[in-house]
Motif scaffolding. Sequence first.
Motif, PDB file in Angstrom:
ATOM      1  N   ASP A 147       0.834  -1.196   0.150  1.00 53.85           N
ATOM      2  CA  ASP A 147       0.095   0.138   0.008  1.00 53.85           C
ATOM      3  C   ASP A 147       0.862   1.345   0.023  1.00 53.85           C
ATOM      4  O   ASP A 147       0.426   2.461  -0.528  1.00 53.85           O
ATOM      5  N   ASP A 148       1.981   1.097   0.731  1.00 55.57           N
ATOM      6  CA  ASP A 148       2.926   2.716   0.388  1.00 55.57           C
ATOM      7  C   ASP A 148       3.436   2.971  -0.776  1.00 55.57           C
ATOM      8  O   ASP A 148       3.808   3.841  -0.956  1.00 55.57           O
ATOM      9  N   VAL A 149       3.441   1.895  -1.844  1.00 56.80           N
ATOM     10  CA  VAL A 149       3.798   2.240  -3.185  1.00 56.80           C
ATOM     11  C   VAL A 149       3.181   3.503  -3.645  1.00 56.80           C
ATOM     12  O   VAL A 149       3.747   4.244  -4.341  1.00 56.80           O
ATOM     13  N   ALA A 150       1.803   3.587  -3.358  1.00 53.77           N
ATOM     14  CA  ALA A 150       0.889   4.621  -3.793  1.00 53.77           C
ATOM     15  C   ALA A 150       1.522   6.081  -3.356  1.00 53.77           C
ATOM     16  O   ALA A 150       1.195   6.994  -3.865  1.00 53.77           O
ATOM     17  N   THR A 151       2.341   6.174  -2.363  1.00 59.00           N
ATOM     18  CA  THR A 151       3.078   7.444  -1.844  1.00 59.00           C
ATOM     19  C   THR A 151       4.207   7.740  -2.431  1.00 59.00           C
ATOM     20  O   THR A 151       4.677   8.797  -1.983  1.00 59.00           O
ATOM     21  N   HIS A 152       4.631   7.115  -3.243  1.00 56.40           N
ATOM     22  CA  HIS A 152       6.156   7.388  -3.894  1.00 56.40           C
ATOM     23  C   HIS A 152       5.995   7.337  -5.514  1.00 56.40           C
ATOM     24  O   HIS A 152       4.862   7.236  -6.257  1.00 56.40           O
ATOM     25  N   SER A 153       7.122   8.218  -5.852  1.00 53.20           N
ATOM     26  CA  SER A 153       7.187   8.404  -7.408  1.00 53.20           C
ATOM     27  C   SER A 153       7.756   6.988  -8.140  1.00 53.20           C
ATOM     28  O   SER A 153       8.342   6.521  -7.548  1.00 53.20           O
ATOM     29  N   CYS A 154       6.775   6.669  -9.126  1.00 58.39           N
ATOM     30  CA  CYS A 154       6.965   5.445  -9.718  1.00 58.39           C
ATOM     31  C   CYS A 154       7.073   5.500 -11.292  1.00 58.39           C
ATOM     32  O   CYS A 154       6.642   6.402 -11.918  1.00 58.39           O
ATOM     33  N   ILE A 155       7.785   4.487 -11.771  1.00 57.30           N
ATOM     34  CA  ILE A 155       8.241   4.383 -12.994  1.00 57.30           C
ATOM     35  C   ILE A 155       7.907   3.207 -13.830  1.00 57.30           C
ATOM     36  O   ILE A 155       8.084   1.975 -13.026  1.00 57.30           O
ATOM     37  N   ASN A 156       7.011   2.959 -14.746  1.00 55.13           N
ATOM     38  CA  ASN A 156       6.219   2.131 -15.116  1.00 55.13           C
ATOM     39  C   ASN A 156       6.831   1.686 -16.473  1.00 55.13           C
ATOM     40  O   ASN A 156       7.326   2.549 -17.326  1.00 55.13           O
ATOM     41  N   GLN A 157       6.099   0.611 -17.323  1.00 53.73           N
ATOM     42  CA  GLN A 157       6.398   0.322 -18.549  1.00 53.73           C
ATOM     43  C   GLN A 157       5.081   0.091 -19.246  1.00 53.73           C
ATOM     44  O   GLN A 157       4.086  -0.603 -18.454  1.00 53.73           O
ATOM     45  N   ARG A 158       4.956   0.492 -20.421  1.00 47.66           N
ATOM     46  CA  ARG A 158       4.109   0.244 -21.547  1.00 47.66           C
ATOM     47  C   ARG A 158       4.282  -1.271 -21.993  1.00 47.66           C
ATOM     48  O   ARG A 158       5.094  -1.322 -22.735  1.00 47.66           O
ATOM     49  N   LEU A 159       3.405  -1.996 -22.125  1.00 50.44           N
ATOM     50  CA  LEU A 159       3.478  -3.393 -22.563  1.00 50.44           C
ATOM     51  C   LEU A 159       3.069  -3.450 -24.177  1.00 50.44           C
ATOM     52  O   LEU A 159       2.544  -2.389 -24.482  1.00 50.44           O
ATOM     53  N   ALA A 160       3.404  -4.260 -24.970  1.00 47.74           N
ATOM     54  CA  ALA A 160       3.078  -4.493 -26.229  1.00 47.74           C
ATOM     55  C   ALA A 160       1.564  -4.341 -26.513  1.00 47.74           C
ATOM     56  O   ALA A 160       1.237  -3.756 -27.545  1.00 47.74           O
ATOM     57  N   SER A 161       0.833  -5.023 -25.464  1.00 48.98           N
ATOM     58  CA  SER A 161      -0.767  -5.089 -25.665  1.00 48.98           C
ATOM     59  C   SER A 161      -1.093  -3.408 -25.471  1.00 48.98           C
ATOM     60  O   SER A 161      -2.400  -3.441 -25.681  1.00 48.98           O
ATOM     61  N   GLY A 162      -0.518  -2.588 -25.190  1.00 51.97           N
ATOM     62  CA  GLY A 162      -0.988  -1.195 -24.615  1.00 51.97           C
ATOM     63  C   GLY A 162      -1.335  -1.113 -23.144  1.00 51.97           C
ATOM     64  O   GLY A 162      -1.342   0.238 -22.745  1.00 51.97           O
ATOM     65  N   ARG A 163      -1.142  -2.086 -22.448  1.00 47.25           N
ATOM     66  CA  ARG A 163      -1.529  -1.752 -21.065  1.00 47.25           C
ATOM     67  C   ARG A 163      -0.278  -1.314 -20.399  1.00 47.25           C
ATOM     68  O   ARG A 163       0.723  -1.737 -20.755  1.00 47.25           O
ATOM     69  N   LEU A 164      -0.652  -0.895 -19.047  1.00 40.41           N
ATOM     70  CA  LEU A 164       0.627  -0.518 -18.243  1.00 40.41           C
ATOM     71  C   LEU A 164       0.952  -1.738 -17.771  1.00 40.41           C
ATOM     72  O   LEU A 164      -0.019  -2.650 -17.239  1.00 40.41           O
ATOM     73  N   GLN A 165       2.272  -2.123 -17.199  1.00 40.61           N
ATOM     74  CA  GLN A 165       2.696  -3.279 -16.611  1.00 40.61           C
ATOM     75  C   GLN A 165       2.197  -3.361 -15.102  1.00 40.61           C
ATOM     76  O   GLN A 165       2.162  -2.234 -14.296  1.00 40.61           O
ATOM     77  N   CYS A 166       1.684  -4.563 -14.548  1.00 44.37           N
ATOM     78  CA  CYS A 166       1.133  -4.790 -13.318  1.00 44.37           C
ATOM     79  C   CYS A 166       2.378  -5.043 -12.430  1.00 44.37           C
ATOM     80  O   CYS A 166       3.248  -5.703 -13.046  1.00 44.37           O
TER      81      CYS A 166
END
Length: 305
Positions: free
Chosen positions: A171-190
């Motif tokens: 739950d603490d992840v939501a309070t941080h700056s995050c870097i994510n990846q866009r998958l080939a399907s167009g979805r954001l990586q879970c």
Amino acid sequence: MANEGSFSRAADKLGIGRSAVSRSVQKLEAQIGARLFCRTTRATSITREGELFYQSCRPGVDRIMQALEKMRDLREGPPCGRLRISAPHGFGRKVVAPLMTEFRARFPAVALELLLEEQTVNLATDGIDVAFRDGRLDDSQIIAKQLIPMQMHVCASPKYARQHGLPLSVDDVATHSCINQRLASGRLQCWDFKVNGQPRRITPEADIVFNDPSLAMQAVLADQGLAQLPAYQVSEALRNGKLVACLEHVAPDDRGHYLCYLSREQLPKRIRAFVDFMTTSIRALDFSTVELRAHSSMQEEVALP
């Protein structure tokens, strides 16, 4: 038969009975409506029609025999030919490509073509001999050999950790700056976790998004925030202190790096050599995270702002 001059010699060369040769010739004569051989109790000779038919067929027969000989060489000789390989960008660049040099040194007659792509390829229709895949596999139509577990780590730079702390729970992840990846399907990586023995997935709000894992790694190193990245990418940086990991106690354990091919039956020697080489070489690589979990108490101290 035309080359051997008798049904008996033709049967011996083919490894079948004389009667089988005779029946095959009779069936062929019935199909084309012409006698191909004159048969007597003492001798067998080819007819004019048989000679014409033989000369017309001979180039094709020669090509078939050459093809059979080539297949025999591929099966019995040293590995040779061309291999088309598919891999995800990150695993392909970091793991597969560096090992190709050693493989070519051992098997110089095998030509390699590595295609980096995030979308799952169809081995049968896309002309791919071997594919590397990450995560969880549900395709029952292929042979999938797990090379190593796919360990995932939530990472940050030491500077980011000093300035902002590190999350102590999912739950603490939501309070941080995050870097994510866009998958080939167009979805954001879970981001995957295992909390109290149960899988948990989140898709954090991201300040920066890439469609390439190496760029996500660079952003983490540049103090931009947290990212969940695989061990093959970050293990060296974690060991030398360029990155720190958190949430190791809830890291997922149900993913893997797989090597996939279509069938175990009559596998060409070049594919078998590549599969065996990559399996041994990748399993020998050090992506260990034992020391990371052993130092979890140190990470908790860093987590405090």
